[in-house]
Structures are given as C-alpha cells and as structure tokens.
Design an enzyme around this catalytic site. Structure first.
Site, short mmCIF file in Angstrom:
data_model
loop_
_atom_site.label_atom_id
_atom_site.label_comp_id
_atom_site.label_asym_id
_atom_site.label_seq_id
_atom_site.Cartn_x
_atom_site.Cartn_y
_atom_site.Cartn_z
N HIS A 183 -32.43 30.91 -21.68
CA HIS A 183 -31.01 30.60 -21.88
C HIS A 183 -30.28 31.86 -22.35
O HIS A 183 -30.89 32.90 -22.61
CB HIS A 183 -30.80 29.44 -22.88
CG HIS A 183 -30.90 29.81 -24.33
ND1 HIS A 183 -30.22 29.14 -25.31
CD2 HIS A 183 -31.63 30.76 -24.96
CE1 HIS A 183 -30.52 29.65 -26.49
NE2 HIS A 183 -31.36 30.64 -26.32
N CYS A 203 -28.05 37.29 -28.55
CA CYS A 203 -28.20 36.02 -27.81
C CYS A 203 -27.35 36.01 -26.54
O CYS A 203 -27.53 35.14 -25.68
CB CYS A 203 -27.82 34.83 -28.68
SG CYS A 203 -28.88 34.66 -30.12
N HIS A 262 -32.71 35.40 -22.27
CA HIS A 262 -33.94 35.50 -23.05
C HIS A 262 -34.51 34.08 -23.06
O HIS A 262 -34.03 33.23 -22.31
CB HIS A 262 -33.66 36.06 -24.45
CG HIS A 262 -32.83 35.15 -25.29
ND1 HIS A 262 -31.45 35.06 -25.16
CD2 HIS A 262 -33.15 34.26 -26.26
CE1 HIS A 262 -30.98 34.17 -26.02
NE2 HIS A 262 -31.99 33.67 -26.68
N HIS A 319 -37.34 30.84 -25.04
CA HIS A 319 -38.04 30.30 -26.21
C HIS A 319 -39.12 29.30 -25.78
O HIS A 319 -39.02 28.68 -24.72
CB HIS A 319 -37.06 29.58 -27.14
CG HIS A 319 -36.00 30.44 -27.71
ND1 HIS A 319 -36.25 31.41 -28.64
CD2 HIS A 319 -34.65 30.51 -27.47
CE1 HIS A 319 -35.12 32.02 -28.97
NE2 HIS A 319 -34.14 31.51 -28.26
N ASP A 362 -38.80 22.12 -18.61
CA ASP A 362 -39.86 23.13 -18.72
C ASP A 362 -39.77 24.18 -17.61
O ASP A 362 -39.63 23.85 -16.44
CB ASP A 362 -41.23 22.45 -18.65
CG ASP A 362 -42.34 23.42 -19.04
OD1 ASP A 362 -42.13 24.28 -19.90
OD2 ASP A 362 -43.43 23.31 -18.44
N HIS A 363 -39.87 25.46 -18.03
CA HIS A 363 -39.82 26.59 -17.10
C HIS A 363 -38.52 26.61 -16.29
O HIS A 363 -38.51 26.92 -15.11
CB HIS A 363 -41.06 26.61 -16.19
CG HIS A 363 -42.29 27.11 -16.90
ND1 HIS A 363 -42.89 26.41 -17.90
CD2 HIS A 363 -43.02 28.26 -16.76
CE1 HIS A 363 -43.93 27.09 -18.35
NE2 HIS A 363 -44.04 28.20 -17.69
N GLU A 411 -36.52 25.80 -32.27
CA GLU A 411 -36.21 26.88 -31.32
C GLU A 411 -37.10 28.10 -31.57
O GLU A 411 -37.54 28.76 -30.64
CB GLU A 411 -34.74 27.26 -31.47
CG GLU A 411 -34.28 28.33 -30.49
CD GLU A 411 -32.80 28.65 -30.63
OE1 GLU A 411 -32.00 27.69 -30.80
OE2 GLU A 411 -32.43 29.83 -30.57
#
Lengths: 136, 136, 136, 136, 136, 136
Positions: A14, A33, A39, A41, A79-80, A125
């Site tokens: 994100h 950010c 980037h 998480h 996911d991913h 996070e």
C-alpha cells in the site's frame, strides 16, 4: 457471553497518498509512507465474535467455520494484493489500518449474521502499531 | 569467540517476476507472489557478528554502534521502498529473501571491516519463512 | 470511533521498598523485589488513543507523531534510568507497574490534548505480568 | 481502578465428543477435534483482576500471591492432564476453550474474594485461537 | 549456499511411558509426563533446507512447495493425533521431542531428494523447550 | 546427536562502567548504559546441551532435571539482583551480555558433567539484542 477470537494473516502492498494534494503536501503529511512505488506489511487480523456457548457443542460457532469465513471473505481476498489498487471494496479509501479495519467490518459482518455477533476487529500493521474497531 | 546479534526491521513492497518469461510462466512459477501490483512484508533482519570481547569494555563492538551501521547502510535504505524498483544495489536481482540476504551481505560487510567479523544474516519474511546466509 | 495503539519500550532499574517500614517488613511484603541493590526490567508501553479518522488522511493522528510524543515525554525519559531515584515525576511513588502506569497517564495526557483522546495505557513488566489503566 | 494481569500455562489433552451423538455426527460437527485417541495443546491462561492500588505497597494484590493462587487452584491442577477425564470440576463439560474458561472462573473466583475482583479470563488454545470471559 | 526455513504446526497428545517398567519406575523417571490419560502440546516444526539459489527464480526451492511437502508428509499426519498410538512410523518410539524429531527426519528426507538438501529440524514442544537434529 | 534447549529467565539491574576511566570517558564509550543509578533488563537464557537419546527414556537428559540445574546454579542466583554488585562470580567482570554469557558457561558447565555436554548459551538482553557462546 463468551468472546472468541480467531487470527488470520495477509501480506499486502500500500501507500498513503491523497490525489487531491500536491506531491509536497503528501510528503509533508505521510512522510516515507507516501513512497511512490509502494511499500508493504505482514498484516495480522484478529476477529472477535461473541455468543452464548451451546451445551452440546461447547461453543456458539465452530472456530474452524469462523476461520473459513474470514479467509474466504477477507484475508484470501487481500493477500498478496495492493490495497490501493486491487480491491473493489477499498476503492477510494485511504488505506491506513484505521480505514482498512472499518472496511473489513462492513465486508465481514453480513457473512456472520445468524451465526454469531461480530464484537471487535484488531488489525496489526507492524509489531508496534495496531488498530481496533467495534463497529461504531 | 562470542557471537552478537542485533535485530533491525524494514517494511517493503516486492513481487517475484521474471521479465524474460511469459505472464503464464510467471504465474505458474510464482503464484500469488507474481501479483502485478505488488505485495509487501514486514521484514526482520538479524545481523550476527563475532569477536573476542575486550576486558575494558566487555564487548568487541558496541551494540549501539552496530545498530547505527545496519540502519544507515541497510534498513533505513530499504524501509518503505519497493525492492524491485527503488534500490540501486538490488537492480536485476530477483527479490526473494534468499537473494536480498546475499545482496545485504555484500552491501553491509565492507562497513564492518576493521570493527568485527560478519558471521550470519537472517532475514525473516513472514512469521513462517526465514532465510540464513553465512557469506558463501 | 477507532482505537490506535502505539508500542514503545524502555529498560529501567527499580526496587519495591517502603522507607517507613523495617527491613524485615519490606522483605516479608516485597520478597526478592526489595533487593537493596536494585533489579530491572525491559518495560513495554502500549498507548491506546481513540478518535474518528479524517477521510483525507485516513487517521485522526499520525502514528509517527504519536510515537514522537510518547518517546519525547515518556520512554526516552525513563530509558536506562532508575525509577526510584532518577525521575522527578516518580518521586515518592512506589514504582510498581500499577503506580508507574498511573503516573505515565498524568504525564502523557496533557501532551495529547487537542490531538486525540487517551483511552488506555498498558505496561508490560515481564512476559507474564502486565497492568492496564483507563485514567480513572 | 487498575487492571493487573498474570499469565500462567498448562499443557493438556482433550477431545471434542458428544456421547449422546453417533460417531458420524461427532465427525461432522467436530472434525479432527473428535479424534478418538485425543490430541492436546499448550494452553496459556491470562487472569485479569482489578482494584485500587494501596499507596504503601503500590498494588492492590501482590502479583506473586496472585500467581500462587492461580497455580495452586487452576494450572497445576490442569497441567499434564486429560481435560475430558481427569478433572472433577470439568466432568460433564464439553472441553472447548469457551467452556473451560467458564469453569475456571467458577473455580478461581472464590479464592480471590476479599483480595481483589476477578475481571477477565483469557484462555489461549493455539497461537490463532483464544477466548475471553468476564463472568457473565 | 543459503538456508531456507519453513515453519509448520501440529497439535497432538502424548505421554512418556515405558511398558517394560513398573508404574512406580515410570512415575519416578517421567513425573507428570507419565499421566495415564495423556496430555498434549502445540508443536511447532521448523524445517531448514539448503541450496544455491537459481538466478531466474531467486530460490532453490519454492517455499510454498516446501510447505506443501511438510504438511502432506508430516504435520497434517500428526495434527490432532495421539503420538503414542495413532502414527505408524512412531510405533515403538518413546515420543519425546528428541525421538519425534529423529523420526520426522527419516520420514521427510526422502521426499526432498532431488529438490534440496535437508539441513536441520527444530521441534518446539513448549515456549521453554525445543530440540534440534541435523540427521546424524 | 540431538540438541536440547531449555529456556529460563531472570530480571536484573546493571550498568556498564569502567572504574579505571573518567566519568567523561565512560559516558563517551557506554552512553546511557553508564547511568550512575543503574538500569535493568528481563534476561532470557537459552541453554543448549547435546547427546544421544537413550531408547528406554527417549532422551539423554530429562528436560525437567536440566531446568532444575539451570535455575539452582544460574537464574535463581541472578534473579532480582544487581549484576555489578551482588554476584561473587561476576566480581570484576564488565557485565555486558557477552561477559555474563562467558561467566555463566564457567559456572554452569561443571554441574552438567557426567550428564550431558553443554553446547551453546544464548543470552537475550532485549528483544533486539542477544549473544551466543560455544565455550571457546
């Protein structure tokens, strides 16, 4: 009343960026950010539901069934993926943990109706930052 | 000989994708890790160095100094970045944890010369996957 | 209303000892925690604040700003210190986790005014003991 | 009012099985949890009590005393036992974490009377499943 | 050479008991671990393999493929089972973590041949006890 | 050969300070670790021993016996103590984790002779710093 929590995980990319603002204002507000190329998480999602256990089974919802619903509706969807781009129900949402958590509540709660009552969502996070939401 | 380990963290986006291959071959090999719009992780980096402690200080390198070097040369460089795009010394490298770990070794070891001997790098990608590298 | 938690750490020495009591009464009440020459802990502080996220930013306070305030006002003040001796605002306080937590609330809350509402402090003293305080 | 939590552990065997049902119905409801020859878990029990700290001691109950009571009444009783067979006060109870938690509350709370108020029990069954109970 | 570790989990019952010994000798040797009606654990298995990463993929084995093999051959076989009774390849083995680890090595290593080299197994029995085995 | 690790904990105070140096030199070398009134940590000690499991018991040393020795000789001795002042066998030792680890090896290894071979000590000082020692 007993509270049951099931934990599931997803890994996603994100960035925090407001298209209505200049590049400089985004940098000033969001710092690293706002990195243009994203980037990401390892997110951990804790779903807490509540109910009164049935004497015959010892629970009000089977934790394995709860896990299946969370994975099918939320964590396997996210996911991913890129949370700014890839998810229909996050379109137009600034993807902070706060806003993702509120969006997950809207998405998940209808699928628990008639089974149990959604009590809390906790979205972790990083090891040092998490948010919690109770639906209002 | 004593081994000292210092842990630092960074959060980054990446994808696994081989430009020399078709989209279909990438999907077959890398599965969801090939998602076009990236995904990401909270990476944890464990740097292990070895040496013989000095009697006067009780150590061979101050852990705070080791931390400064790791952050300056590696984790602050990689943090909130895209590992496929943003980092000069990862250009042309398939950014699996295995390859990132080897690249970090090359990048970090010159900065420890004359201070202590780099023994091992451990890079934790998710709570269930990590890689280790000893420099050869 | 969403709850955001930021975690910071500090390492400190303390002992439990009531100067108004005899050595024997201190031993009987506090056991090994009364050791004359101190002992210490890696304390983990979880600060939970609440608010309504702004649509433009996706949050009600930037977690990085919250972190800066906690570090500046609390954890960098307490880190590598003796909690019985070194801290002005702990003078005359028996430094149990319960009392430290109440004192941190008094110290931290004025610095969050106008930014967000302090909801909860959690202070983890060992992997098996923690306290929580809601301001009253 | 401050909340103090003490964590203790026990390792036990159990299965989920309703003797009033057929083998097939048990399989359908409980899946692998119904395995005839048992399975087991490392259970983690978090006991949260609340009170107003005394100025002289800095607490309302000594965490070491709380630990002794939990171990004597609960975790040393359940440790290395079969929760379906070996424990008098779990006889006739379906040993889900939900029901064990309710039974622990009944067993533990009388031993805290006059010392502090039991606020919450949290029983962690696996790294991904836990239950919480507030006594009603 | 890079080392890749994949972590999988299983929950199982067991007891330590030598049928060739008297009840009293078993009690004296194994203590509470000899409880007739079993006890159990959440076991965590770390499988470390080594190899030289391929430039095209960035790895020598896909961690997802490694995970599938471990689950199919080991953790799904052992999960929610009794290690003294239910598993063919543990028959006649005293089910300590030491012996389980050696048995898992024999069972797992043939399925990795031609893919990568098994380097180490780590079996975590409780948060405070684990064993490691290198195949000899 | 199998490696067994047992983990025990202790909480202690210390400071890094060389009496042969000026106050200023101590500050320059050790920074906040030189605080005159001490600070402290929750230390975690991992003791790894190796041996060949006996078929009758499934182990080469009972983990409960190993735990008793570690607690009696090391962790109960160090717990709630000042590592600069209170411990005979740390007198004149700069109490870094490196030097404490070497000192624990000397203190512990004679008590394991004839039972098993001490392989490694790991001392975790904070969640981000640990040392390992193999006896030479």
């Amino acid at each position: 009343m007993v509270y049951l929590t099931r934990i599931e995980n997803f890994n996603a990319a994100h960035k925090l960026y407001n298209e209505a603002w200049s590049f400089e204002k985004n940098q000033a507000e969001f710092g690293k950010c706002a990195n243009a190329n994203w980037h990401g998480h390892n997110y951990k999602l804790e779903v807490t539901v509540k109910g009164k256990p049935d004497k015959a089974t010892g629970y009000f919802i089977n934790a394995a069934e709860l896990s299946s619903i969370i994975k099918r509706e939320i964590t396997e969807v996210l996911d991913h993926k890129n949370l700014n781009i890839d998810i229909d129900w996050l379109k137009g949402v600034q993807p902070t943990s706060e806003m993702i958590c509120i969006s997950i509540w809207k998405q998940l709660s209808p699928h628990l109706e008639g089974k149990c009552q959604l009590h809390k969502l906790k979205l972790v996070e990083t090891p040092n930052i998490y948010v919690e939401y109770y639906g209002e």
